[in-house]
Motif scaffolding. Structure first.
Motif, mmCIF file in Angstrom:
data_model
loop_
_atom_site.group_PDB
_atom_site.id
_atom_site.type_symbol
_atom_site.label_atom_id
_atom_site.label_comp_id
_atom_site.label_asym_id
_atom_site.label_seq_id
_atom_site.Cartn_x
_atom_site.Cartn_y
_atom_site.Cartn_z
ATOM 1 N N ALA A 142 -25.582 17.036 -4.349
ATOM 2 C CA ALA A 142 -25.236 17.948 -3.251
ATOM 3 C C ALA A 142 -23.774 18.321 -3.346
ATOM 4 C CB ALA A 142 -25.535 17.299 -1.897
ATOM 5 N N THR A 143 -23.418 19.375 -2.623
ATOM 6 C CA THR A 143 -22.013 19.775 -2.547
ATOM 7 C C THR A 143 -21.301 18.909 -1.513
ATOM 8 O OG1 THR A 143 -22.693 21.527 -1.021
ATOM 9 C CG2 THR A 143 -22.299 22.147 -3.301
ATOM 10 N N ARG A 176 -23.422 17.312 2.897
ATOM 11 C CA ARG A 176 -23.478 15.945 3.432
ATOM 12 C C ARG A 176 -24.555 15.802 4.500
ATOM 13 N NH1 ARG A 176 -17.853 16.459 2.644
ATOM 14 N NH2 ARG A 176 -17.576 17.262 4.757
ATOM 15 N N PHE A 177 -24.661 16.804 5.377
ATOM 16 C CA PHE A 177 -25.689 16.729 6.417
ATOM 17 C C PHE A 177 -27.093 16.785 5.807
ATOM 18 C CE2 PHE A 177 -22.361 18.409 9.450
ATOM 19 C CZ PHE A 177 -22.252 17.222 10.143
ATOM 20 N N ALA A 178 -27.267 17.649 4.792
ATOM 21 C CA ALA A 178 -28.573 17.735 4.122
ATOM 22 C C ALA A 178 -28.894 16.414 3.424
ATOM 23 C CB ALA A 178 -28.565 18.881 3.112
ATOM 24 N N LEU A 179 -27.886 15.819 2.794
ATOM 25 C CA LEU A 179 -28.071 14.540 2.113
ATOM 26 C C LEU A 179 -28.462 13.448 3.104
ATOM 27 C CD1 LEU A 179 -27.837 13.187 -0.654
ATOM 28 C CD2 LEU A 179 -25.447 12.746 -0.161
ATOM 29 N N ALA A 213 -32.247 7.004 -6.202
ATOM 30 C CA ALA A 213 -31.588 6.231 -7.252
ATOM 31 C C ALA A 213 -30.089 6.462 -7.266
ATOM 32 C CB ALA A 213 -32.179 6.595 -8.613
ATOM 33 N N PHE A 214 -29.670 7.695 -7.088
ATOM 34 C CA PHE A 214 -28.232 7.980 -7.074
ATOM 35 C C PHE A 214 -27.992 9.243 -6.254
ATOM 36 C CE2 PHE A 214 -29.964 10.081 -10.822
ATOM 37 C CZ PHE A 214 -29.457 11.365 -10.724
ATOM 38 N N LYS A 215 -26.788 9.337 -5.753
ATOM 39 C CA LYS A 215 -26.347 10.514 -4.996
ATOM 40 C C LYS A 215 -25.016 10.966 -5.590
ATOM 41 C CE LYS A 215 -28.218 8.454 -0.759
ATOM 42 N NZ LYS A 215 -27.868 7.923 0.589
ATOM 43 N N GLU A 216 -24.937 12.231 -5.946
ATOM 44 C CA GLU A 216 -23.711 12.786 -6.503
ATOM 45 C C GLU A 216 -23.230 13.950 -5.636
ATOM 46 O OE1 GLU A 216 -21.809 11.835 -9.140
ATOM 47 O OE2 GLU A 216 -23.111 10.079 -9.308
ATOM 48 N N HIS A 256 -15.181 20.520 -12.739
ATOM 49 C CA HIS A 256 -15.859 20.377 -14.029
ATOM 50 C C HIS A 256 -15.978 18.909 -14.437
ATOM 51 C CE1 HIS A 256 -15.996 24.680 -14.768
ATOM 52 N NE2 HIS A 256 -14.726 24.762 -14.372
ATOM 53 N N THR A 257 -14.991 18.113 -14.083
ATOM 54 C CA THR A 257 -15.073 16.679 -14.388
ATOM 55 C C THR A 257 -16.228 16.039 -13.647
ATOM 56 O OG1 THR A 257 -12.684 16.613 -14.699
ATOM 57 C CG2 THR A 257 -13.796 14.505 -14.343
ATOM 58 N N LYS A 258 -16.387 16.422 -12.394
ATOM 59 C CA LYS A 258 -17.467 15.841 -11.599
ATOM 60 C C LYS A 258 -18.838 16.374 -11.996
ATOM 61 C CE LYS A 258 -14.718 14.413 -7.644
ATOM 62 N NZ LYS A 258 -14.572 14.372 -6.175
ATOM 63 N N VAL A 259 -18.875 17.615 -12.457
ATOM 64 C CA VAL A 259 -20.143 18.131 -12.999
ATOM 65 C C VAL A 259 -20.535 17.346 -14.245
ATOM 66 C CG1 VAL A 259 -21.219 20.104 -14.150
ATOM 67 C CG2 VAL A 259 -19.936 20.453 -12.045
ATOM 68 N N ASP A 260 -19.565 17.118 -15.113
ATOM 69 C CA ASP A 260 -19.836 16.310 -16.312
ATOM 70 C C ASP A 260 -20.312 14.916 -15.924
ATOM 71 O OD1 ASP A 260 -19.039 18.431 -17.849
ATOM 72 O OD2 ASP A 260 -17.006 17.672 -18.193
ATOM 73 N N HIS A 261 -19.678 14.364 -14.897
ATOM 74 C CA HIS A 261 -20.054 13.022 -14.437
ATOM 75 C C HIS A 261 -21.476 13.017 -13.881
ATOM 76 C CE1 HIS A 261 -20.234 9.679 -11.486
ATOM 77 N NE2 HIS A 261 -19.553 9.036 -12.428
#
Length: 927
Positions: free
Chosen positions: A215-216, A222-225, A240-243, A255-260
């Motif tokens: 999610a963004t 955050r509310f949707a998550l 399993a994970f939330k990004e 871009h770093t977080k997209v790669d992550h």
């Protein structure tokens, strides 16, 4: 009622390379006049350019990333308004519009909203601040938009000030259903509560119980998550994970977080289902990276991007796997498609979005379909002006129709019609040609009752301001080499079930179950196994160790707690760290600022001392109590400023014991001396014999000062002996230890402050009684004001001090000490310094004699009048006194003559001029 006005600052993203606007109309993206104007907020561009990392000037920059889908929504709004104007719905009343580009930025949207709030027919776009906006007429009556929930939250809070209705066709965050926080917000779509419930239902029905969520990192994401997490748990689905990815593409970590995030997806090999709550341009970046890494999963798309043609036409999109999405229920938009066919004939003068689109066509027309889309999206406004030169204007009908997202277009048209029906309800018995015929809050009440016909069904807003329409369950599948977005089923939000048109569609749904996505993974160090409390647990999930806990092995059932209060551990920690020690240090910028204020106070004290010493024998200095009293008061002020030093730096036993005692005793000494001055002033100018006798008995300067200060010394001594302050470690902040002084006894602290307040109050009463004394001698008025400053400062201090914690707690007391000390110091001495320096002609004995003589003459006349009245009553007990006493000055001898009208037998009383002089000399000698 007081009205304050302020001007709306004009920001604009112009088609010119320059970023400043010449007038507020440059800010409008598209507009058309009408009897009633509706505002529009749409993110026609996906991002705002930020030349600097942090803005230096309050200027909104140009935007980039032209969004065809959102541009189509603005056209849908224009089309709906034109349809209404050409119909009989409003009976001759025309609708106008003002549409603004938010560039997906809250800041830009707020600027546009401020213009909506400006007063109707105001040439300067003035927004009036009022206590009651019931009769206020803004330039618009309602707002359609915004495109994103985060923007709508900010905009709605501003619009709620005047209860201007806001109807959004796209903002779906669940929190917007809260009518307490967002009373004027409506939407023509369901809230995310229904979407997340539908997603969890789909995942559960497909047999998946181990999934990932991306999610963004904004309010909507955050509310949707959060909402999806609740729904997933109730359906025995484990996440399993939330990004979280940055909300703005301009974020340097994006871009770093997209790669992550992609790396996370690749590593989680047993997670084959990914739920994505993101905007379209975020998904594009994510999918590009995922295609490079050969990721193949099932992607669950939220309504933000489930029908995005520019994503479905990406090269190699089929390699990503299967996309199943949820989109808003669409309706008949054939009239809108006809509108687009004639769009090239429309003028662009009042529609900058259309003008920009035409320029983009000219620049990008030579490219293939997907590259053509990317060319349009990647052009900034500055680049566009440079590239459009010498380009021939080209029009392509196919491109707009291919990019239509039916659900968003339908909900936009529905929003405009809902507003129009509400306007119709208000215009039944009013002349709506006049914009002041009704106010926005009246339209808001009407909107709550509106029923709109959609697909032969009457729909309305529920109590939360939402329209409970259905969702289309969409499946992306390849047909003839192209990715097509097809409708697989319908999700009924009322019943919570999937409805399939035929067996073929149901078979497509059943094929999804062939993909396995179940949980079984190791928990890494810094994590622990967590079994949900629900009896329908799908599996354990790995959760991060909470704060102050750690785990240093794999698959631990629980996390260890840090063994000592002086250690802490962050979330997801493998070890504990020693806490940092914090206090208000000498190098802290705020402490330096406070020390500078104290230093300035000391300089001010020395300056006043020099001025008074040089003018020792002048009447002003003598009237201030003489040099001795002034020096004592200035010394006490100096000690008060000095006491602030003990509040800064690492607390020690000596500092804790000294700071309050030094402050308390010094302040008591200061107020005691001012109390003596107040008594002296009242004694010098009181003409009441009884009051004078009392004051003469009470006026013992040295005993009073010694007694008042001695009591405070006793209080502080008892405090230091029985419950002395001490250094304490405060562990209330997780990662730090706050070193602070514990006062030992709050009661003793309160008694010390209360005693000073009592002295100040007595001083205030005496000074208040002498507030009408001669102007140049009216020290009582300034003493009164100084005491008022003291009371206000300490009254505010009590709740602030009680609710503040952390290393800046001492700064709170320093601030109030400085305010009260400066207040009393300035009120006591600065008026005198002003007279000494700038009004030297009044600082002479003759000037003071004249002033006191004038005041005494008036006061003596008043006393004589009172005496004559008493004599009149005693000598004529049976007569009725009517009228008022008259006093006249004999021009021949200067004596005062008094008469009581209605008393024929009462002799005239005469107060000689010499008596007045004697009174004056008496007052002067008292000084």
């Amino acid at each position: 009622m007081a009205i304050f006005s302020f001007l709306i600052v004009c920001f604009v993203i112009s088609a010119d390379i320059a970023s400043s606007c010449q007038n507020t109309d440059d800010f409008v993206g598209a507009s058309s006049p009408g009897d009633i104007v509706i505002g529009g907020l749409f993110a026609v561009h996906s991002e705002m350019l930020h030349p600097e990392e942090h803005p230096i000037k309050p200027v909104i920059q140009n935007c980039a990333g032209f969004e065809i889908q959102v541009f189509l929504q603005t056209l849908a709004m224009i089309h709906a308004i034109e349809m209404i104007n050409n119909s009989t719905l409003l009976s001759g009343v025309t609708l106008g519009y003002e549409i603004y580009d938010t560039c997906a930025e809250v800041t830009k949207a707020m600027a546009s909203t401020l213009r909506f709030l400006s007063k109707f027919n105001s040439s300067k776009d003035i927004v009036e601040f009022k206590c009651n906006y019931s009769d206020y007429i803004p330039r618009i009556k309602a707002v359609t938009g915004a495109s994103y929930s985060e923007v709508s939250m900010a905009v709605s809070r501003l619009l709620a000030l005047q209860l201007i209705p806001q109807v959004s066709p796209a903002s779906s965050a669940e929190i917007l259903s809260d009518k307490i926080r967002f009373p004027s917000f409506f939407r023509t779509i369901p809230s995310d509560f229904h979407q997340t419930r539908a997603m969890a239902h789909l995942i559960c029905e497909s047999g998946w119980n181990w999934i990932g969520v991306i999610a963004t990192d904004d309010d909507n994401g955050r509310f949707a998550l959060e909402s999806f997490g609740v729904q997933a748990m109730s359906n025995n689905v484990c996440i399993a994970f939330k990004e979280l990815l940055p909300a703005y593409l301009s974020d340097k970590t994006f871009h770093t977080k997209v790669d992550h995030a992609v790396e996370k997806i690749v590593k989680e090999t047993r997670v084959n289902v990914i739920v994505v709550f993101m905007r379209q341009f975020h998904v594009l970046k994510l999918f590009k990276k995922a295609i490079e890494r050969n990721v193949n999963k099932i992607w669950i798309a939220s309504d933000n991007w489930s029908t995005a043609v520019k994503i479905s036409t990406m090269p190699n999109i089929r390699q990503l796997g299967t996309v199943v999405g949820f989109g808003f229920k669409s309706g008949d938009i054939s009239t809108f498609q006809d509108f687009l066919k004639n769009l090239h004939e429309k003028p662009t003068e009042n529609n900058k979005f259309l003008g920009e689109y035409i320029m983009l066509l000219s620049v990008c027309a030579h490219l293939e379909y997907y590259d053509f889309q990317m060319c349009i999206s990647n052009q900034s406004q500055d680049d566009l002006m440079q590239n459009v030169e010498n380009k021939q204007h080209i029009w392509r009908d196919d491109f707009l129709n291919a990019n239509i997202e039916p659900g968003f277009i339908h909900s936009t048209i529905l929003a405009v019609y809902a507003i129009a029906h509400a306007i119709k309800g208000q215009c039944k018995d009013r002349n709506c040609k006049d914009p002041s015929a009704f106010t926005p809050w009246e339209l808001l009440e009407e909107l709550k009752k509106v029923r709109v016909i959609d697909d032969d069904k009457k729909i309305k807003f529920d109590s939360k301001g939402d329209m409970r329409t259905s969702y289309d369950v969409l499946l992306w599948k390849e047909i003839d080499g192209h990715m097509e977005i097809t409708t697989m089923a319908e999700y009924d939000t009322e019943k919570g079930d999937f409805i399939f048109e035929d067996d073929e569609k149901k078979k497509e749904f059943l094929n999804l179950k062939k993909v396995r996505s179940t949980c079984s993974q190791h928990c890494r160090p810094g994590q622990m196994k967590k079994v949900t409390e629900s009896p329908h647990t799908c599996c354990y999930e790995c959760v991060y160790c909470p704060e102050n806990h750690y785990s240093n092995q794999t698959d631990m059932d629980y996390c260890y707690r840090c063994h000592n209060k002086t250690y802490w551990a962050p979330v997801n920690s493998t070890t504990c760290y020693r806490k940092t020690i914090q206090f208000l240090s000498w190098t802290d910028w705020f402490a330096i600022f406070l020390l500078l204020l104290s230093s300035f106070g000391v300089v001010l004290i020395f300056s006043i001392s020099i001025i008074f010493t040089k003018n020792l024998n002048t009447p002003v200095v003598k009237a201030s109590g003489g040099l001795t009293v002034c020096y004592v008061i200035l010394l006490s002020h100096f000690c008060i400023f000095l006491s602030t030093v003990f509040f800064i730096g690492e607390p020690t036993e000596l500092k804790c014991k000294t700071r309050q005692s030094l402050f308390g005793i010094s302040f008591a000494l200061c107020v005691s001396c001012i109390l003596i001055k107040s008594l002296k002033i009242l004694l010098a100018f009181s003409f009441d014999p009884k009051l004078q006798n009392v004051l003469k008995c009470a006026y013992k300067p040295i005993p009073i000062v010694v007694t008042c200060t001695g009591i405070q010394v006793i209080i502080c001594t008892c405090w230091l002996v029985f419950r002395t302050p001490f250094v304490m470690q405060n562990f209330s902040i997780p990662r730090s230890i706050i070193l602070e002084c514990n006062e030992g006894s709050i009661v003793a602290f309160g008694i010390m402050l209360g005693y000073i307040a009592a002295l100040a109050f007595i001083c205030f009463i005496f000074a208040f009684k002498g507030r009408k004394l001669p102007e140049n001698y009216n020290e009582a008025k300034f003493i009164t004001f100084g005491m008022l400053i003291y009371f206000i400062a300490w009254i505010v201090f009590i709740p602030v001090y009680a609710t503040t914690f952390g290393k800046y707690l001492p700064a709170v007391e320093i601030i109030v000490v400085l305010i009260s000390n400066y207040g009393i110091l300035c009120c006591t001495f600065l008026p005198k310094c002003y007279i000494i320096i700038y009004k030297q002609e009044t600082n002479t004995k003759s000037a003071f004699l004249k002033m006191i003589y004038t005041y005494s003459s008036k006061s003596a006349g008043s006393v004589a009048v009172s005496q004559i009245s008493l004599d009149s009553k005693s000598s004529s007990s049976q007569a009725t006194v009517s009228g008022s006493c008259k006093a006249e000055k004999n021009s021949a001898n200067g004596n005062y003559h008094f008469q009581v009208p209605g008393q024929k037998q009462i002799k005239e009383k005469i107060l000689p001029k010499s008596a007045v002089r004697r009174v004056s000399r008496k007052r002067l000698s008292s000084i």
